[in-house]
Write a protein that holds these residues in place. Structure first.
Motif, mmCIF file in Angstrom:
data_model
loop_
_atom_site.group_PDB
_atom_site.id
_atom_site.type_symbol
_atom_site.label_atom_id
_atom_site.label_comp_id
_atom_site.label_asym_id
_atom_site.label_seq_id
_atom_site.Cartn_x
_atom_site.Cartn_y
_atom_site.Cartn_z
ATOM 1 N N SER A 1 -13.745 6.302 -4.272
ATOM 2 C CA SER A 1 -13.552 6.649 -2.874
ATOM 3 C C SER A 1 -12.666 7.868 -2.666
ATOM 4 N N GLN A 2 -11.575 7.943 -3.383
ATOM 5 C CA GLN A 2 -10.609 8.985 -3.068
ATOM 6 C C GLN A 2 -11.054 10.366 -3.540
ATOM 7 N N ALA B 1 0.829 -1.194 0.000
ATOM 8 C CA ALA B 1 0.000 0.000 0.000
ATOM 9 C C ALA B 1 0.868 1.250 0.000
ATOM 10 N N GLN C 1 -15.643 -2.727 -7.968
ATOM 11 C CA GLN C 1 -16.454 -1.620 -7.462
ATOM 12 C C GLN C 1 -16.122 -0.443 -8.352
ATOM 13 N N LEU D 1 -7.509 -7.791 -2.376
ATOM 14 C CA LEU D 1 -7.838 -6.539 -3.055
ATOM 15 C C LEU D 1 -9.342 -6.372 -3.117
ATOM 16 N N PRO D 2 -9.787 -5.133 -3.108
ATOM 17 C CA PRO D 2 -11.222 -4.920 -3.169
ATOM 18 C C PRO D 2 -11.809 -5.566 -4.421
ATOM 19 N N PRO D 3 -12.955 -6.143 -4.277
ATOM 20 C CA PRO D 3 -13.621 -6.722 -5.435
ATOM 21 C C PRO D 3 -14.134 -5.614 -6.351
#
Ligand code: FES
Ligand code: FES
Lengths: 762, 211
Positions: free
Chosen positions: B44-45, B7, B40, B36-38
């Motif tokens: 977010s940022q 990260a 999407q 890792l995020p699935p």
């Protein structure tokens, strides 16, 4: 205990060192096992009862638990070695897919301080592990970054920043045992002056400065829990060494969880080694996340977290000095040590003054705070580091005095068990024949050497454990205690001890552990699970046998005094035939109601033969003087642990401790970035643990000692054997190459440096 | 490198979102493991939306312990997470999650691999054997038997991986000596220190003592 209970004579000791002592047996208790007893189950080689579950993959560890509706917790960790959390912005994280709950640690744990890289700051629970991981990355933390110190040297330097808090010193003064500051000062000065005097009078003085590294426990199953609220009650699956301490913590009115009641389950635990007591922050976080999310939460650390936030064995720097008379008898010792405990104050002392008879000792231990992960107890805390240094110095003393190192130890050791063990071990390793008479000399790059070291431990156990035995009318026997098995084979010895009293085989008995709904058992620390719990199992089983025999004696008008159970049936103690065969099952059929239950507590210890258990180890190594690589070829261990209840699992403990000791002596080392405070090898390829290729041939001799401390005479064996290993190996290396490496791990680089400097010094 | 490190590294160099824009998600998944995020929309940022392709659940058909299984998983799913998760075979363990400990060892077409570092998609059409498939009918295999009788396990957490490596070893070399056994399990770590018992167990199974 009744006041006028008569004293009885029991035999204690081992092999041909047996003697009679008189003891007052506790009310309700059974005589300790005697050398004349014959056993069908106790002391036998038995396969572990849970081995089948473990070889088929059926054993469910905490990590493997899956509950309906369960979500996954992850912890956000500080990237700074020292900081204050000013605020946490979770606006984005809250809206992320799958997120069910977020908690900020400063609210739960009431502190905004983070004192090492990897200390927890916040936690998230989400539907999947990936979602939880994504959400912690989306948390925005505002830190006030503070100055820090990562090494002992930096923390002790003039003007070093305060590691823990502005009003606590980085160097923690040695324990004063109730003395005032002034008295303590005077005491330390006196101690020094007295020993200085003694040093001035002795014939030989040897000294050395030794250092040891930080070792990380690295149990293969990481720390963690699965928390499930049922109303106000909390059910916790935990990978723990102390089911009941977790229960206590969850229900404490002063803790953050405050469950009305808690049930802790630890059916299988993937290793502990001292680090897994209590719920710790990850466990508390999971409980609170579960409450907020209204869902069961699974929160297990990953490997990096396990290495940085789940404890370690402190490092040490030890300045040692010994004074001996012309015969090699130690007269005086000075041992000053410094060790890092992380930011806390937990014990970083190097223990090295208990084995040998030393009339005058000046021992001072300093704990030095650093901005690194916190120390926790690890397999014989303090002892392997202390033994490495002292055992090394003993060999240096033997050289100086001009006597054999084993002989020197024998002249300074009065433990009757260890005195016998030195000879046994020396014979097993071939000490006379195989020791290198010309260290560092001879032809060829590969040099061989032998070394010796000893250990001592205090695993007699104590009160606080209980056992419940239930026998059904149909003859089914269950033995229950709520303690945990971290890999030692607890279930199996419980069954053996109970089976012995009931005249059954271990397969006739079902044992249950790891559930705090069953009777209390202390945590698995100090190698005390066996000696604390087994006496309770034995009393419970003994009383169960008596009640069952009463049923049959009354029915058949037999004299109960003459009866006992053996091989599944009622027999006469004097081996005479009974008129009629009555099987265990037939006796159980006489039970009134459905079931007979007995719950018994462990009673206090007796004086016995010895309150400590002792061992001696020998190492046989090869050192390649061209590459510096050390290979431990063979290890011999002679170990006492009271009466050995299961030879197979006890020997496995000794072998395992030795392998961990080899790993400590040669490979393991936490590497910190002094500039940034990060652990650089928080994984399993750069943090090197001994593998199969590094495993020496291990020969173990278990001494069966009838110590009479409790009714099973058993002691614990998990910790003692790790104490001596590094010292024995270091001595063997010195015997091989003729020069000593004063710090562990003994890496090829250190060996080559030592060889280079040896040339210079001569 | 662990996820935490990754990260920092990613945020220092290319941002993860930027990285994902330029590379396929599956490629990113290989490097960073299974968490890792699935799929999407990664909003977010900041406000900008990024479309991530190739993250839909995909059908996977494979044979596990002799049974044909057809299931679905996102392309980033490791074989380990597939068998432990939806297939509920929890014998194989996740210990390091990066190929350095062997606790997740399973056999793919008879070869031992670290299932934590092997994508489930790559197991498509292959024959997988896990510790749960070692028993012969309702009997323990000779190797399992000798693990029990030689006490080749303590806490048992490394044991499933050890058994799989040893099974593969015996397949290749039916009568290995101590050194060959040590080499055969040199990718499997045991923190409890059962190596010598494992040498004895493999030897016993090889010489017919495990029956
Ligand atoms: S978990 Fe796969 S190798 Fe460690
Ligand atoms: S048996 Fe515990 S890690 Fe191998």
């Amino acid at each position: 205990m009744s006041k006028n209970a008569d004293k009885v004579k029991i035999t204690v000791g081992f092999e041909d060192h047996l003697k009679e002592i008189s003891v007052k047996i506790n009310d309700n208790d059974v005589l300790p096992y005697q050398p004349t007893d014959s056993f069908d189950e106790v002391g036998q080689d038995r396969d572990r009862l849970d081995a089948i579950a473990k070889v088929t993959g059926a054993a469910r560890y905490t990590f493997d638990r899956k509950l309906d509706g369960m979500v996954y917790g992850r912890i956000l960790r500080s990237p700074h070695p020292h900081a204050k959390v000013l605020s946490i912005d979770s606006t984005v994280a809250k809206k992320m897919p799958g997120v069910k709950a977020i908690i900020e640690f400063h609210e739960v744990f009431r502190t905004r301080a983070v004192r090492y890289v990897g200390e927890g700051v916040a936690a998230v629970a989400a539907e999947t592990e990936a979602q939880a991981e994504a959400a912690i990355r989306a948390l925005k933390v505002d830190y006030e970054v503070l100055p820090f110190a990562v090494t002992k040297e930096d923390a002790m330097a003039e003007g070093a920043p305060a590691v823990a808090s502005p009003n606590s010193s980085n160097v923690i003064a040695p324990r004063a045992w109730g003395r005032s500051e002034k008295e303590q000062q005077a005491h330390l000065e006196d101690q020094k002056a007295e020993t200085d005097e003694a040093f001035a009078e002795v014939k030989h003085v040897v000294s050395g400065n030794f250092s040891t590294q930080v070792q990380v426990h690295n149990a293969l199953e990481t720390h963690g829990v699965v928390c499930h609220w049922q109303g106000e009650n909390l059910k916790i699956y935990a990978s723990t060494q102390g089911t009941f301490s977790c229960r206590g913590q969850a229900t404490s009115s002063r803790g953050p969880i405050k469950a009305r009641n808690a049930r802790v389950l630890s059916e299988y635990v993937g290793g502990g080694f001292g680090a897994k007591f209590g719920l710790r922050r990850e466990g508390v976080a999971a409980a609170i996340l579960a409450k907020k999310a209204k869902r069961p939460v699974h929160l297990m650390l990953n490997r990096r977290e396990e290495q940085t936030d789940a404890g370690n064995r402190p490092d040490s720097y030890q300045e040692l000095k010994l004074g001996l008379d012309s015969k090699g008898r130690i007269q005086v010792m000075r041992a000053h040590s410094w060790g890092t405990a992380g930011p806390g104050r937990s014990g970083a002392g190097a223990r090295n003054s208990i084995i040998y008879n030393i009339p005058k000792i000046d021992k001072v231990e300093y704990n030095v705070r650093t901005n690194c992960g916190e120390a926790r107890a690890m397999r014989a805390p303090g002892f392997p580091q202390g033994a490495f240094a002292l055992e090394s110095l003993l060999d240096m003393a033997a050289d100086e005095v001009g006597i054999d190192p084993v002989e020197l130890r024998k002249r300074n050791d009065s433990h009757p068990i260890r005195l016998a063990e030195y000879d046994m071990g020396a014979k097993m390793i071939g000490w006379r024949k195989n020791r290198n008479r010309n260290p560092g000399g001879g032809k060829g790059a590969i040099k061989r050497g032998l070394g010796c070291a000893s250990n001592e431990w205090f695993a007699a156990g104590g009160r606080g454990a209980a056992c419940l035995i239930r026998v059904n009318k149909n003859g089914h026997v269950e033995v229950r205690s709520g303690g945990q098995d971290i890999g030692t084979g607890l279930r199996t010895i419980m069954a053996q001890v109970a089976a012995e009293e009931l005249g059954l085989g271990i397969s006739d008995i079902e044992t249950f552990i790891g559930d705090t709904n069953d009777p209390r058992c202390p945590g698995s620390g100090g190698s005390t699970t066996t000696p604390s719990l087994m006496p309770a199992v034995r009393i419970a089983a003994h009383r169960m046998a008596q009640e069952l025999l009463t049923l049959v004696a009354e029915k058949l008008k037999w004299d109960i005094e003459k009866l006992t159970f053996k091989k599944g049936a009622v027999v006469r103690k004097d081996d005479k035939k009974l008129k009629k065969t009555v099987t265990f099952k037939q006796v159980c059929a006489l039970i009134e109601g459905e079931v007979l239950e007995i719950n018994e507590k462990r009673l206090a210890n007796y004086g016995g033969f010895s309150s400590t258990n002792s061992g001696v180890q020998f190492a046989d190594v090869e050192v390649d003087t061209q590459t510096g690589v050390v290979r431990v070829k063979r290890m011999v261990a002679v170990q006492d642990s009271g009466v050995i209840l299961n030879t197979k699992t006890a020997e496995s403990q000794v072998r395992g401790a030795i392998i961990q000791g080899v790993s400590y002596a040669l490979f393991e080392n936490r590497v910190m970035d002094r500039q940034k405070g990060h652990m650089l090898n928080a994984d399993l390829e750069n943090y090197k643990i001994a593998g199969a290729l590094e495993c020496p041939e291990i020969e173990v001799k278990l001494l069966n000692v009838f110590n009479g401390k409790n009714n099973t005479s058993s002691m614990g064996i998990g910790e003692p054997p790790i104490i001596a290993t590094a010292g024995a190996i270091a001595n063997a290396v010195a015997n091989a190459i003729g020069v000593r490496v004063m710090s562990i791990p003994i890496t090829p680089k250190k060996v080559l440096e030592a060889l280079k400097n040896k040339g210079k010094r001569k | 490198m662990s996820r935490d490190n990754k990260a920092t590294e990613e945020t220092q160099g290319v941002t993860r979102r930027g990285f994902l824009k330029g590379a396929s998600f599956a490629a990113a998944a290989v490097g960073t493991g299974s968490l890792l995020p699935p799929p999407q929309t990664a909003s977010s940022q900041n406000e900008e939306e990024v479309l991530i392709l190739g993250t839909e659940e995909t059908k996977i058909a494979l044979t596990i312990n002799g049974e044909n299984i057809s299931t679905e998983a996102s392309p980033s799913t490791t074989l380990l997470d597939l068998i432990r998760g939806p297939l509920d075979l929890t014998g194989s363990k996740r210990v390091c999650d990066r190929g350095s400990c062997g606790a997740c060892t399973v056999l793919v077409d008879g070869k031992p691999i670290c299932s934590c570092s092997y994508l489930a998609l790559d197991a498509q059409g292959k024959n997988i054997q896990t510790v749960e498939g070692l028993m012969v009918g309702d009997k323990l295999s000779p190797l399992q038997n000798s693990f029990v009788s030689c006490d080749a396990l303590q806490c048992g957490f490394c044991t499933p991986g050890m058994l799989m490596s040893c099974t593969a070893l015996l397949e290749k070399n039916p009568n290995p000596n101590r050194e060959e056994i040590a080499k055969g399990i040199s990718g499997n770590l045991c923190r409890c220190g059962t190596y010598q018992n494992i040498f004895e167990a493999v030897h016993k199974a090889a010489t017919g003592g495990g029956k």
